[in-house]
Design a protein around this motif. Structure first.
Motif, mmCIF file in Angstrom:
data_model
loop_
_atom_site.group_PDB
_atom_site.id
_atom_site.type_symbol
_atom_site.label_atom_id
_atom_site.label_comp_id
_atom_site.label_asym_id
_atom_site.label_seq_id
_atom_site.Cartn_x
_atom_site.Cartn_y
_atom_site.Cartn_z
ATOM 1 N N VAL A 41 -0.863 -38.266 33.775
ATOM 2 C CA VAL A 41 -1.738 -37.467 32.913
ATOM 3 C C VAL A 41 -0.961 -36.300 32.313
ATOM 4 O O VAL A 41 -1.039 -36.020 31.109
ATOM 5 C CB VAL A 41 -2.963 -36.948 33.694
ATOM 6 N N VAL A 42 -0.193 -35.617 33.140
ATOM 7 C CA VAL A 42 0.563 -34.455 32.657
ATOM 8 C C VAL A 42 1.551 -34.863 31.572
ATOM 9 O O VAL A 42 1.587 -34.272 30.488
ATOM 10 C CB VAL A 42 1.310 -33.775 33.827
ATOM 11 N N VAL A 43 2.369 -35.870 31.842
ATOM 12 C CA VAL A 43 3.435 -36.210 30.898
ATOM 13 C C VAL A 43 2.900 -36.853 29.624
ATOM 14 O O VAL A 43 3.586 -36.846 28.590
ATOM 15 C CB VAL A 43 4.492 -37.122 31.547
ATOM 16 N N SER A 44 1.692 -37.402 29.656
ATOM 17 C CA SER A 44 1.125 -37.991 28.448
ATOM 18 C C SER A 44 0.241 -37.012 27.684
ATOM 19 O O SER A 44 0.048 -37.164 26.474
ATOM 20 C CB SER A 44 0.325 -39.254 28.787
ATOM 21 N N LEU A 45 -0.292 -35.984 28.363
ATOM 22 C CA LEU A 45 -1.205 -35.052 27.705
ATOM 23 C C LEU A 45 -0.476 -33.907 27.007
ATOM 24 O O LEU A 45 -0.813 -33.540 25.869
ATOM 25 C CB LEU A 45 -2.198 -34.481 28.720
ATOM 26 N N VAL A 46 0.504 -33.308 27.655
ATOM 27 C CA VAL A 46 1.160 -32.118 27.097
ATOM 28 C C VAL A 46 1.679 -32.348 25.679
ATOM 29 O O VAL A 46 1.451 -31.498 24.799
ATOM 30 C CB VAL A 46 2.282 -31.625 28.037
ATOM 31 N N GLU A 106 6.980 -29.073 20.629
ATOM 32 C CA GLU A 106 6.767 -30.190 21.549
ATOM 33 C C GLU A 106 7.938 -30.376 22.512
ATOM 34 O O GLU A 106 7.757 -30.543 23.715
ATOM 35 C CB GLU A 106 6.550 -31.480 20.763
ATOM 36 N N GLY A 107 9.174 -30.344 21.980
ATOM 37 C CA GLY A 107 10.344 -30.545 22.828
ATOM 38 C C GLY A 107 10.482 -29.464 23.883
ATOM 39 O O GLY A 107 10.739 -29.750 25.060
ATOM 40 N N THR A 108 10.300 -28.219 23.459
ATOM 41 C CA THR A 108 10.395 -27.105 24.408
ATOM 42 C C THR A 108 9.320 -27.211 25.478
ATOM 43 O O THR A 108 9.590 -27.010 26.669
ATOM 44 C CB THR A 108 10.257 -25.765 23.664
ATOM 45 N N ALA A 109 8.107 -27.541 25.055
ATOM 46 C CA ALA A 109 6.990 -27.641 25.999
ATOM 47 C C ALA A 109 7.239 -28.725 27.035
ATOM 48 O O ALA A 109 7.003 -28.533 28.240
ATOM 49 C CB ALA A 109 5.696 -27.917 25.247
ATOM 50 N N MET A 110 7.747 -29.880 26.592
ATOM 51 C CA MET A 110 8.000 -30.967 27.541
ATOM 52 C C MET A 110 9.153 -30.633 28.478
ATOM 53 O O MET A 110 9.130 -30.966 29.659
ATOM 54 C CB MET A 110 8.292 -32.263 26.789
ATOM 55 N N GLY A 111 10.175 -29.961 27.941
ATOM 56 C CA GLY A 111 11.287 -29.563 28.796
ATOM 57 C C GLY A 111 10.840 -28.626 29.900
ATOM 58 O O GLY A 111 11.233 -28.772 31.065
ATOM 59 N N ILE A 112 10.002 -27.653 29.538
ATOM 60 C CA ILE A 112 9.499 -26.708 30.535
ATOM 61 C C ILE A 112 8.611 -27.432 31.545
ATOM 62 O O ILE A 112 8.708 -27.212 32.759
ATOM 63 C CB ILE A 112 8.721 -25.568 29.850
ATOM 64 N N PHE A 155 18.494 -27.281 34.852
ATOM 65 C CA PHE A 155 19.386 -26.932 33.741
ATOM 66 C C PHE A 155 19.872 -28.183 33.020
ATOM 67 O O PHE A 155 20.066 -28.183 31.799
ATOM 68 C CB PHE A 155 20.571 -26.128 34.263
ATOM 69 N N ALA A 156 20.062 -29.278 33.773
ATOM 70 C CA ALA A 156 20.547 -30.515 33.163
ATOM 71 C C ALA A 156 19.513 -31.121 32.226
ATOM 72 O O ALA A 156 19.876 -31.813 31.262
ATOM 73 C CB ALA A 156 20.924 -31.525 34.249
ATOM 74 N N ARG A 157 18.238 -30.900 32.482
ATOM 75 C CA ARG A 157 17.200 -31.421 31.592
ATOM 76 C C ARG A 157 17.339 -30.820 30.202
ATOM 77 O O ARG A 157 17.217 -31.514 29.189
ATOM 78 C CB ARG A 157 15.813 -31.120 32.161
ATOM 79 N N VAL A 158 17.576 -29.506 30.158
ATOM 80 C CA VAL A 158 17.748 -28.832 28.877
ATOM 81 C C VAL A 158 19.116 -29.153 28.284
ATOM 82 O O VAL A 158 19.245 -29.526 27.118
ATOM 83 C CB VAL A 158 17.586 -27.309 29.039
ATOM 84 N N GLY A 183 18.784 -34.778 36.171
ATOM 85 C CA GLY A 183 18.232 -34.029 35.051
ATOM 86 C C GLY A 183 18.369 -34.764 33.733
ATOM 87 O O GLY A 183 17.439 -34.786 32.921
ATOM 88 N N THR A 184 19.522 -35.371 33.507
ATOM 89 C CA THR A 184 19.741 -36.099 32.263
ATOM 90 C C THR A 184 18.861 -37.338 32.190
ATOM 91 O O THR A 184 18.315 -37.676 31.134
ATOM 92 C CB THR A 184 21.219 -36.500 32.136
#
Length: 413
Positions: A128-133, A141-147, A269-272, A322-323
């Protein structure tokens, strides 16, 4: 009427409510990941409390993660058919029942039942979280998903210390009730505000048996899904057995217990960073390189016996994790299209259920046969490399498919 709905939708995007959902998403993922994927920290306490063998303990984690991925994947395919608030609320109740239920059981079967419920509820909340945000954002959108996805890393970074603090003061059943109960509270509170943005419409008419049959008969999608499942196996092994691997190598138990937290910290940090580098060098290339780095770290893990070497390996695992988290979804949706994105992501996510279930069990069984971790982890490293190769091939643009097939044919000859 249509104009009003469109205006309301535009006004909702990137709004204060959007960022509230991000904050709640971070909290949900932190607590859910913290209770499920820090299993390596508390598996010894669990085994002692319920008299479980090593293989039984491994099976508990395998079953939990398998149902976590399957429930999330199944919900991803049919997400639009359910009101999100009620689904999140039910997931919160499920977490609460699992938290309380473990205190009422006294057998292996009871433990499995409690953890299976934990995985089902957690997996549903996760999807739900990963599909709703993303639905609540446009410009950010990119920043929000990264956070939001940083919550996974925060969970394995912070919750191990909560486990250790609790174990010094209460028994395992009480500690589990506290941590899993906290996750339930966060999810239940989130259910009060979780909903799709105004004017949002889901086009789920095309998600049916024909769509599913098309995906499952698509050679490239099947290859990518199989590879995706294989390349995640190392993470589930670390989640369940890293402390045992390190203490077997002579690493102090307290240091080993905090080791998985460092993996989570680096992965934040690796996600970003992985997304940033992937935009410039190509996401598939960066993805493959970082997963190969994780495979190399798996290969040398049995020889790690000092803190400097340990920290170097943990950083490698964090970069790989993270990657992986940052790039897999964009790669898949770029290759297979953004139509029915939630269903595509959910279906692919189910492929990891096999790895989550079998990897810890296989490593435990092989360790029993070989008397150590060297052979099992060498096999795991090889499987990881095969997985990233299949994923890289399956997600290649159609223009590259012929070239890759000829390369694989030459290599096999």
């Amino acid at each position: 009427m249509t104009t009003d709905a469109s205006d309301a939708h535009e006004a909702a995007l990137d709004s204060a409510r959007s960022w509230l959902l991000v904050a709640l998403g971070v909290s949900m993922l932190t607590t859910i990941w913290g209770v499920i994927f820090t299993f390596t920290v508390y598996v010894g306490q669990l085994s002692t409390a319920f008299g479980l063998t090593d293989l039984q303990a491994s099976s508990v984690f395998s079953i939990t993660t398998a149902v976590f991925l399957i429930s999330g994947g199944v919900f991803g395919v049919v997400a639009a058919r359910f009101p999100l608030r009620s689904v999140v609320a039910v997931a919160g109740v499920g977490l609460a029942v699992a938290a309380a239920g473990l205190g009422a059981v006294d057998s292996y079967v009871g433990v499995v039942a409690a953890f299976a419920l934990l995985g089902t509820a957690g997996g549903t909340a996760f999807i739900v979280v990963v599909s709703l945000v993303p639905q609540w954002f446009d410009a950010h959108e990119g920043t929000a998903m990264g956070i939001t996805m940083a919550g996974n890393g925060l969970g394995v970074l912070t919750i191990p210390f909560a486990w250790l603090w609790l174990f010094e003061r209460v028994d395992f059943r009480t500690a589990f009730a506290v941590v899993a109960g906290a996750a339930a509270v966060v999810v239940l509170l989130s259910s009060l505000v979780f909903r799709r943005p105004p004017g949002h419409s889901e086009s789920t008419g095309t998600v049916g048996l024909d769509w599913l049959r098309g995906r499952l008969t698509d050679r490239d999608f099947v290859g990518a899904a199989l590879g995706y499942g294989l390349l995640w196996g190392w993470y589930y092994v670390l989640s369940s057995q890293l402390v045992d691997i390190l203490t077997t190598n002579g690493i102090d138990a307290a240091v080993a217990a905090g080791a998985f937290g460092l993996v989570g910290g680096v992965s934040i940090f690796a996600r970003v960073g992985g997304g940033f580098v992937g935009d410039r060098l190509g996401p598939r290339t960066v993805f493959a390189a970082c997963v190969a780095l994780a495979a190399a770290c798996v290969l040398v893990l049995p020889a790690v016996g000092s803190r400097p070497a340990l920290y170097a390996v943990l950083v490698g695992f964090g970069i790989g994790n993270g990657t992986l988290a940052a790039l897999w979804s964009p790669i898949v949706l770029t290759r297979f299209g953004a139509d029915n994105a939630t269903a595509t992501v959910g279906l692919l996510n189910t492929s990891t259920a096999g790895a989550a279930f079998l990897s810890p069990l296989a490593i435990s069984a092989l360790r029993g046969v070989t008397g150590g971790y060297s052979v099992p982890l060498t096999i795991l490293a090889i499987v990881t490399v095969v997985g990233v190769g299949l994923f890289y091939w399956g997600t290649a643009p159609e223009s590259e498919q012929g070239v890759l097939e000829r390369a694989f044919s030459i290599a096999s000859d």
